[in-house]
Design a protein around this motif. Structure first.
Motif, PDB file in Angstrom:
ATOM      1  N   GLN A  31       0.836  -1.199   0.000  1.00 24.61           N
ATOM      2  CA  GLN A  31       0.000   0.000   0.000  1.00 24.61           C
ATOM      3  C   GLN A  31       0.872   1.251   0.000  1.00 24.61           C
ATOM      4  O   GLN A  31       0.607   2.196  -0.741  1.00 24.61           O
ATOM      5  CB  GLN A  31      -0.948  -0.020   1.202  1.00 24.61           C
ATOM      6  N   GLN A  32       1.931   1.232   0.807  1.00 26.11           N
ATOM      7  CA  GLN A  32       2.826   2.386   0.861  1.00 26.11           C
ATOM      8  C   GLN A  32       3.539   2.589  -0.467  1.00 26.11           C
ATOM      9  O   GLN A  32       3.660   3.718  -0.954  1.00 26.11           O
ATOM     10  CB  GLN A  32       3.846   2.234   1.989  1.00 26.11           C
ATOM     11  N   ALA A  33       3.980   1.493  -1.085  1.00 27.86           N
ATOM     12  CA  ALA A  33       4.665   1.597  -2.376  1.00 27.86           C
ATOM     13  C   ALA A  33       3.724   2.121  -3.458  1.00 27.86           C
ATOM     14  O   ALA A  33       4.128   2.928  -4.302  1.00 27.86           O
ATOM     15  CB  ALA A  33       5.243   0.243  -2.781  1.00 27.86           C
ATOM     16  N   ASN A  54       2.488   0.558 -15.544  1.00 24.43           N
ATOM     17  CA  ASN A  54       3.933   0.677 -15.310  1.00 24.43           C
ATOM     18  C   ASN A  54       4.220   1.163 -13.895  1.00 24.43           C
ATOM     19  O   ASN A  54       5.159   0.685 -13.255  1.00 24.43           O
ATOM     20  CB  ASN A  54       4.584   1.594 -16.342  1.00 24.43           C
ATOM     21  N   ARG A  55       3.411   2.082 -13.392  1.00 23.30           N
ATOM     22  CA  ARG A  55       3.602   2.535 -12.004  1.00 23.30           C
ATOM     23  C   ARG A  55       3.272   1.414 -11.022  1.00 23.30           C
ATOM     24  O   ARG A  55       3.919   1.274  -9.988  1.00 23.30           O
ATOM     25  CB  ARG A  55       2.756   3.777 -11.741  1.00 23.30           C
ATOM     26  N   MET A  56       2.255   0.609 -11.350  1.00 23.05           N
ATOM     27  CA  MET A  56       1.908  -0.531 -10.490  1.00 23.05           C
ATOM     28  C   MET A  56       3.045  -1.535 -10.453  1.00 23.05           C
ATOM     29  O   MET A  56       3.388  -2.056  -9.384  1.00 23.05           O
ATOM     30  CB  MET A  56       0.624  -1.199 -10.982  1.00 23.05           C
ATOM     31  N   LEU A  57       3.632  -1.814 -11.590  1.00 23.42           N
ATOM     32  CA  LEU A  57       4.769  -2.719 -11.669  1.00 23.42           C
ATOM     33  C   LEU A  57       5.911  -2.208 -10.795  1.00 23.42           C
ATOM     34  O   LEU A  57       6.484  -2.953  -9.990  1.00 23.42           O
ATOM     35  CB  LEU A  57       5.213  -2.851 -13.129  1.00 23.42           C
ATOM     36  N   ARG A  58       6.235  -0.923 -10.928  1.00 23.32           N
ATOM     37  CA  ARG A  58       7.297  -0.332 -10.101  1.00 23.32           C
ATOM     38  C   ARG A  58       6.942  -0.420  -8.615  1.00 23.32           C
ATOM     39  O   ARG A  58       7.816  -0.669  -7.779  1.00 23.32           O
ATOM     40  CB  ARG A  58       7.532   1.122 -10.498  1.00 23.32           C
ATOM     41  N   ALA A  59       5.676  -0.221  -8.291  1.00 17.25           N
ATOM     42  CA  ALA A  59       5.253  -0.265  -6.885  1.00 17.25           C
ATOM     43  C   ALA A  59       5.424  -1.661  -6.298  1.00 17.25           C
ATOM     44  O   ALA A  59       5.888  -1.809  -5.152  1.00 17.25           O
ATOM     45  CB  ALA A  59       3.805   0.197  -6.749  1.00 17.25           C
ATOM     46  N   VAL A  60       5.059  -2.689  -7.040  1.00 16.67           N
ATOM     47  CA  VAL A  60       5.205  -4.058  -6.522  1.00 16.67           C
ATOM     48  C   VAL A  60       6.684  -4.386  -6.322  1.00 16.67           C
ATOM     49  O   VAL A  60       7.071  -4.941  -5.287  1.00 16.67           O
ATOM     50  CB  VAL A  60       4.519  -5.082  -7.449  1.00 16.67           C
ATOM     51  N   ILE A 105      -5.755  -5.841  -7.349  1.00 12.19           N
ATOM     52  CA  ILE A 105      -4.339  -5.862  -7.709  1.00 12.19           C
ATOM     53  C   ILE A 105      -3.469  -5.998  -6.462  1.00 12.19           C
ATOM     54  O   ILE A 105      -2.517  -6.784  -6.437  1.00 12.19           O
ATOM     55  CB  ILE A 105      -3.971  -4.611  -8.533  1.00 12.19           C
ATOM     56  N   LEU A 106      -3.809  -5.278  -5.416  1.00  8.51           N
ATOM     57  CA  LEU A 106      -3.047  -5.387  -4.170  1.00  8.51           C
ATOM     58  C   LEU A 106      -3.130  -6.797  -3.589  1.00  8.51           C
ATOM     59  O   LEU A 106      -2.132  -7.328  -3.088  1.00  8.51           O
ATOM     60  CB  LEU A 106      -3.537  -4.352  -3.152  1.00  8.51           C
ATOM     61  N   VAL A 107      -4.302  -7.410  -3.651  1.00  9.24           N
ATOM     62  CA  VAL A 107      -4.473  -8.769  -3.146  1.00  9.24           C
ATOM     63  C   VAL A 107      -3.594  -9.741  -3.940  1.00  9.24           C
ATOM     64  O   VAL A 107      -2.889 -10.579  -3.362  1.00  9.24           O
ATOM     65  CB  VAL A 107      -5.963  -9.180  -3.190  1.00  9.24           C
ATOM     66  N   SER A 108      -3.615  -9.638  -5.263  1.00  8.21           N
ATOM     67  CA  SER A 108      -2.792 -10.527  -6.088  1.00  8.21           C
ATOM     68  C   SER A 108      -1.305 -10.267  -5.876  1.00  8.21           C
ATOM     69  O   SER A 108      -0.506 -11.212  -5.830  1.00  8.21           O
ATOM     70  CB  SER A 108      -3.145 -10.358  -7.568  1.00  8.21           C
ATOM     71  N   ALA A 109      -0.920  -9.008  -5.740  1.00  6.42           N
ATOM     72  CA  ALA A 109       0.484  -8.667  -5.522  1.00  6.42           C
ATOM     73  C   ALA A 109       0.970  -9.194  -4.173  1.00  6.42           C
ATOM     74  O   ALA A 109       2.089  -9.712  -4.069  1.00  6.42           O
ATOM     75  CB  ALA A 109       0.680  -7.157  -5.615  1.00  6.42           C
ATOM     76  N   GLU A 110       0.130  -9.092  -3.160  1.00  6.87           N
ATOM     77  CA  GLU A 110       0.517  -9.604  -1.834  1.00  6.87           C
ATOM     78  C   GLU A 110       0.708 -11.110  -1.884  1.00  6.87           C
ATOM     79  O   GLU A 110       1.656 -11.654  -1.311  1.00  6.87           O
ATOM     80  CB  GLU A 110      -0.545  -9.223  -0.796  1.00  6.87           C
TER      81      GLU A 110
END
Length: 154
Positions: A87-89, A139-145, A105-110
């Motif tokens: 979430q912070q990222a 692209n920002r989501m990718l960088r965040a993960v 997306i956050l659920v899948s990334a976690e």
């Protein structure tokens, strides 16, 4: 039908009509707003939850499939006072625009980071592939993960 399962670490039990989906129960009697209804056909990822740690669309999943299992939603990740590193990222990378897809997306990334603490870009892309984002923030989501993965390893 009576259904009992663990939701974000807490036991829940509810009486529900036959044919209710997990998403309907989460948004209805369980009063969660994170998992969203998008397409109703497992094609957008807005309703993604974890079932025993694995990402699953909840829009078509019968509620009774959760019986005795562990269900996780975005509400179980963190709080405004203590956000999950993902979430912070996502905040730091400004990875959300409209926000409709973000909870799934956050659920899948976690789930990805729990399975694979040091994913490469291809692994992140594969984990987020089931999610539809029309805002163009991928692209920002990718960088965040990837940023969250680094933070969680530090």
């Amino acid at each position: 039908m009576a259904v009992a399962f663990t939701l974000n670490g807490a036991p829940v039990a509810l009486e529900a009509p036959e044919g209710m989906t997990l998403l309907q129960a989460l948004r209805g009697p369980l009063a969660l707003s994170g998992p969203r209804f998008g397409c109703g056909a497992e094609a957008c990822g807005c309703c993604m939850v974890t079932l025993d740690g694995d990402p699953r669309p909840s829009c078509t999943l019968p509620l009774d499939a959760a019986q005795g299992r562990d269900v996780g939603t975005v509400e179980g990740l963190g709080t405004p006072e203590a956000p999950h590193p993902l979430q912070q990222a996502f905040l730091d990378e400004q990875a959300g625009q409209c926000g409709w897809c973000l909870s799934g997306i956050l659920v899948s990334a976690e789930a990805l980071l729990r399975r694979e603490p040091d994913p490469d870009e291809a692994a992140v892309r594969a984990a987020l592939e089931p999610h539809l984002c029309r805002c163009g923030a991928q692209n920002r989501m990718l960088r965040a993960v990837l940023r969250a993965a680094r933070a969680m390893r530090a």
